[in-house]
Design a protein around this motif. Structure first.
Motif, short mmCIF file in Angstrom:
data_model
loop_
_atom_site.label_atom_id
_atom_site.label_comp_id
_atom_site.label_asym_id
_atom_site.label_seq_id
_atom_site.Cartn_x
_atom_site.Cartn_y
_atom_site.Cartn_z
N VAL A 104 1.04 -1.40 0.48
CA VAL A 104 0.36 0.12 0.05
C VAL A 104 0.75 1.24 -0.03
O VAL A 104 -0.07 2.70 -0.19
CB VAL A 104 -1.28 -0.01 1.12
CG1 VAL A 104 -2.21 -1.33 1.42
CG2 VAL A 104 -0.32 0.18 2.87
N ASP A 105 2.20 0.83 0.37
CA ASP A 105 2.43 2.17 0.02
C ASP A 105 4.32 1.90 0.22
O ASP A 105 4.65 0.61 0.73
CB ASP A 105 2.87 3.25 0.88
CG ASP A 105 3.57 4.44 1.07
OD1 ASP A 105 4.03 4.85 -0.03
OD2 ASP A 105 2.91 5.12 2.11
N PHE A 106 5.58 3.16 -0.22
CA PHE A 106 6.56 1.77 -0.46
C PHE A 106 7.68 3.78 -0.10
O PHE A 106 7.34 4.66 -1.23
CB PHE A 106 6.63 0.87 -0.90
CG PHE A 106 7.00 1.13 -2.06
CD1 PHE A 106 8.65 1.34 -2.68
CD2 PHE A 106 5.73 1.49 -3.53
CE1 PHE A 106 7.90 1.13 -4.45
CE2 PHE A 106 6.37 1.41 -4.15
CZ PHE A 106 7.38 1.52 -5.60
N SER A 107 9.12 3.42 0.22
CA SER A 107 9.27 4.86 -0.18
C SER A 107 11.22 4.30 -0.16
O SER A 107 11.73 2.96 -0.08
CB SER A 107 9.80 5.68 0.74
OG SER A 107 10.21 4.98 2.46
N ALA A 108 12.32 4.80 -0.45
CA ALA A 108 13.78 4.56 -0.19
C ALA A 108 14.49 5.99 0.36
O ALA A 108 14.18 6.71 0.58
CB ALA A 108 13.74 4.47 -1.75
N TRP A 109 15.18 5.60 1.25
CA TRP A 109 15.80 6.06 1.80
C TRP A 109 15.31 6.77 2.51
O TRP A 109 16.17 8.59 2.99
CB TRP A 109 17.01 6.99 1.01
CG TRP A 109 17.09 6.58 -0.13
CD1 TRP A 109 17.76 5.04 -0.76
CD2 TRP A 109 17.66 6.80 -2.00
NE1 TRP A 109 18.31 4.50 -1.96
CE2 TRP A 109 18.39 6.02 -2.59
CE3 TRP A 109 17.54 8.38 -2.26
CZ2 TRP A 109 18.11 6.19 -3.57
CZ3 TRP A 109 17.53 8.18 -3.16
CH2 TRP A 109 18.03 7.23 -4.25
N SER A 110 13.99 6.58 3.85
CA SER A 110 13.62 7.52 4.80
C SER A 110 14.00 7.44 6.22
O SER A 110 13.73 7.85 6.84
CB SER A 110 12.00 7.03 4.73
OG SER A 110 11.71 5.53 4.37
N ALA A 111 15.39 6.17 6.21
CA ALA A 111 16.16 5.86 7.42
C ALA A 111 17.41 5.76 7.46
O ALA A 111 17.73 5.25 6.58
CB ALA A 111 15.27 4.89 7.92
N GLN A 112 18.06 6.22 8.26
CA GLN A 112 19.55 5.96 8.40
C GLN A 112 20.12 5.00 9.95
O GLN A 112 18.98 5.10 10.23
CB GLN A 112 20.21 7.03 8.18
CG GLN A 112 21.99 6.35 7.74
CD GLN A 112 23.04 7.49 7.09
OE1 GLN A 112 22.44 8.25 8.40
NE2 GLN A 112 23.35 7.70 6.44
N LEU A 113 20.41 3.68 9.14
CA LEU A 113 20.63 3.31 10.55
C LEU A 113 22.18 3.69 11.50
O LEU A 113 22.95 3.65 10.42
CB LEU A 113 20.44 1.65 10.73
CG LEU A 113 19.83 1.01 10.31
CD1 LEU A 113 19.72 -0.42 10.16
CD2 LEU A 113 18.45 1.37 10.90
#
Length: 275
Positions: A104-113
């Motif tokens: 239903v939704d997806f993103s890239a690079w929205s978090a960095q460990l």
């Protein structure tokens, strides 16, 4: 992305492992944007309620002359937003995620460990964050084009720990064969809502109520071919009609009601690790 060694560490900066001998990242934190677009850092165990698929990017790749990967963007029909892809393989993965009916939704690079190792901060950016219709958050990690490596296995170890702490699930992409990918790329060009037309789609649905060759069905629907074909591809993308994706699209390709026998990689573009 150049993130250095991925061996996890203790508070004093040395690598550490749990009693079973598995490497673990200590003080694992996650950099992300809040709902106002302000960058925040939280411990991984406090990330379960953060909708990362709705947040902006906190990192973008900078291409080095020695790298052969191509950075590009995928316009997602699912969210109507651009999703970053660090390579062509990741572009294919983004296309499959967009095509998946349960994403239903997806993103890239929205978090960095983030964590520290030997006095230095280490970092790792997952390829995709995915929200499913069941409300799960998946972290999709794409292997290098040359295949899994020791470095990639260390990255997976960090991602597994982050998933365990945050309540996410780790997933790996499953790409179908070359013909299926080529067919889906062609059809995906008509994924935008502007190619939808309820009246033309109704005529196509009647024409393909039973499986028949593509061109025969288009001609029989009484809509001009140049108007009908883009709408037909739009219907295939949205799974309102079905084809055998493993066969090259041609005038003779059989098109009909969505077939439950669709190939596994088209229905399940990723595999989820069992905890």
């Amino acid at each position: 992305m150049r993130s250095g060694s991925l061996l996890p560490t203790t508070r004093c900066g040395h690598a550490a492992c749990d009693p079973k001998g598995a490497w673990m990242a200590r003080e694992l934190r996650v950099l992300h944007q809040d709902e106002r677009g302000v960058r925040r850092t939280r411990p991984a165990e406090r990330m379960a309620d953060v909708p990362l698929t709705e947040r902006g990017a906190v990192w973008k790749p900078s291409r080095h002359p020695s790298q052969r990967s191509i950075v590009t963007w995928w316009w997602a029909a699912t969210s109507r937003r651009l999703v970053g892809c660090r390579s062509l393989d990741r572009l294919s993965t983004a296309m499959l995620l967009d095509f998946h009916p349960h994403v239903v939704d997806f993103s890239a690079w929205s978090a960095q460990l983030l964590w520290r190792e030997r006095g230095r901060q280490r970092q790792l950016v997952p390829d995709f964050f995915v929200r499913t219709a069941a409300g799960q958050t998946l972290v999709v990690a794409c292997p290098p084009q040359t295949g899994p490596s020791e470095r990639f296995e260390r990255q997976l170890a960090v991602l597994r720990e982050a998933c365990q702490q945050a309540g996410w699930q780790l997933a790996a992409p499953r790409l179908p064969g070359a013909v299926a990918l080529a067919n889906l790329r062609w059809v995906s060009r008509r994924r935008h809502p502007r190619y939808g037309d309820a009246e033309v789609e109704a005529a196509l649905a009647r024409s393909f109520a039973r499986p028949r060759p593509l061109l025969e069905g288009v001609e029989a629907c009484t809509v001009p071919r140049l108007l009908a074909l883009p709408r037909l591809y739009h219907m295939l993308w949205h799974r309102r009609l079905g084809v055998d994706w493993s066969v090259p699209l041609s005038p003779g390709t059989l098109v009909g009601p969505l077939d439950a026998g669709e190939s596994g990689a088209m229905r399940r573009p990723f595999t989820v690790e069992q905890s």
